[in-house]
Design an enzyme around this catalytic site. Structure first.
Site, PDB file in Angstrom:
ATOM      1  N   HIS A 194       1.096   5.028   1.186  1.00 25.17           N
ATOM      2  CA  HIS A 194       0.506   6.056   2.057  1.00 25.17           C
ATOM      3  C   HIS A 194       0.558   7.397   1.325  1.00 25.17           C
ATOM      4  O   HIS A 194       1.613   7.786   0.800  1.00 25.17           O
ATOM      5  CB  HIS A 194       1.319   6.217   3.345  1.00 25.17           C
ATOM      6  CG  HIS A 194       1.311   5.040   4.256  1.00 25.17           C
ATOM      7  ND1 HIS A 194       0.531   4.977   5.389  1.00 25.17           N
ATOM      8  CD2 HIS A 194       2.006   3.875   4.223  1.00 25.17           C
ATOM      9  CE1 HIS A 194       0.740   3.833   6.016  1.00 25.17           C
ATOM     10  NE2 HIS A 194       1.641   3.136   5.336  1.00 25.17           N
ATOM     11  N   HIS A 253       0.859  -1.180   0.000  1.00 30.65           N
ATOM     12  CA  HIS A 253       0.000   0.000   0.000  1.00 30.65           C
ATOM     13  C   HIS A 253       0.892   1.225   0.000  1.00 30.65           C
ATOM     14  O   HIS A 253       1.981   1.208   0.580  1.00 30.65           O
ATOM     15  CB  HIS A 253      -0.931  -0.003   1.223  1.00 30.65           C
ATOM     16  CG  HIS A 253      -0.238  -0.284   2.515  1.00 30.65           C
ATOM     17  ND1 HIS A 253       0.124  -1.549   2.905  1.00 30.65           N
ATOM     18  CD2 HIS A 253       0.205   0.551   3.490  1.00 30.65           C
ATOM     19  CE1 HIS A 253       0.735  -1.501   4.066  1.00 30.65           C
ATOM     20  NE2 HIS A 253       0.816  -0.230   4.444  1.00 30.65           N
TER      21      HIS A 253
HETATM   22  P1  AMP Z   1       2.033   0.050   7.332  1.00 27.64           P
HETATM   23  O1  AMP Z   1       2.584   0.254   8.698  1.00 27.64           O
HETATM   24  O2  AMP Z   1       2.804   0.753   6.248  1.00 27.64           O
HETATM   25  O3  AMP Z   1       1.810  -1.429   7.025  1.00 27.64           O
HETATM   26  O4  AMP Z   1       0.619   0.747   7.332  1.00 27.64           O
HETATM   27  C1  AMP Z   1      -0.570   0.097   7.656  1.00 27.64           C
HETATM   28  C2  AMP Z   1      -1.608   1.169   7.822  1.00 27.64           C
HETATM   29  O5  AMP Z   1      -2.899   0.576   7.798  1.00 27.64           O
HETATM   30  C3  AMP Z   1      -1.499   1.942   9.142  1.00 27.64           C
HETATM   31  O6  AMP Z   1      -1.328   3.331   8.872  1.00 27.64           O
HETATM   32  C4  AMP Z   1      -2.838   1.655   9.835  1.00 27.64           C
HETATM   33  O7  AMP Z   1      -3.335   2.747  10.559  1.00 27.64           O
HETATM   34  C5  AMP Z   1      -3.724   1.283   8.662  1.00 27.64           C
HETATM   35  N1  AMP Z   1      -4.854   0.442   8.977  1.00 27.64           N
HETATM   36  C6  AMP Z   1      -4.854  -0.655   9.785  1.00 27.64           C
HETATM   37  N2  AMP Z   1      -6.079  -1.200   9.826  1.00 27.64           N
HETATM   38  C7  AMP Z   1      -6.873  -0.444   9.011  1.00 27.64           C
HETATM   39  C8  AMP Z   1      -8.254  -0.484   8.655  1.00 27.64           C
HETATM   40  N3  AMP Z   1      -9.080  -1.437   9.107  1.00 27.64           N
HETATM   41  N4  AMP Z   1      -8.731   0.478   7.816  1.00 27.64           N
HETATM   42  C9  AMP Z   1      -7.902   1.455   7.358  1.00 27.64           C
HETATM   43  N5  AMP Z   1      -6.590   1.532   7.667  1.00 27.64           N
HETATM   44  C10 AMP Z   1      -6.091   0.609   8.489  1.00 27.64           C
END
Ligand code: AMP
Ligand code: ZN
Length: 114
Positions: free
Chosen positions: A102, A100
């Protein structure tokens, strides 16, 4: 991937605030936003990490970056700027093992990152 949170969001098994969807990508609001705008650009294909990308993924990665740009511009952040981040693996703090991008905007970000 049945145990993947983002695959479940893509399949609408877990709710999310959708910003955009097409055949290949979704964009959702991050559940724990780190800036006034914090959107995650997610390919529908389950790819674990940037470290797992191949030449065949060139097109989808380009589309992810362009979608981030489009959302940032549409929401008025082109002039002040925005940040785009891929975390890959444990040292980068990747928590969800489905790639993903950001998109963060609406405040000033520090460099170097923490
Ligand atoms: P990463 O640390 O790069 O893997 O980012 C994962 C992101 O997913 C974090 O910023 C979380 O806040 C976000 N996240 C986790 N669960 C959800 C969810 N159910 N809906 C939207 N974002 C989420
Ligand atoms: Zn997945």
């Amino acid at each position: 991937m049945s145990d993947c949170l983002f695959c479940k969001i893509i399949a609408k098994e877990v709710p999310a605030k959708l910003e955009y969807e097409d055949d290949e990508l979704i964009a959702i609001r991050d559940i724990n936003p780190q800036a006034p705008l914090h959107v995650l650009i997610i390919p529908k294909e389950h790819i674990k990490r940037v470290a797992d990308l191949t030449e065949g993924d060139t097109d989808i990665v380009g589309k992810m970056v362009l979608l981030a740009k489009k959302i940032a511009v549409q929401q008025g952040y082109a002039k002040d700027g925005f940040r785009t981040v891929f975390n890959s693996g444990p040292n980068a703090g990747q928590a969800v093992m489905h790639i993903h991008l950001h998109l963060l905007a609406g405040r000033r970000f520090a460099w170097p990152p923490g």
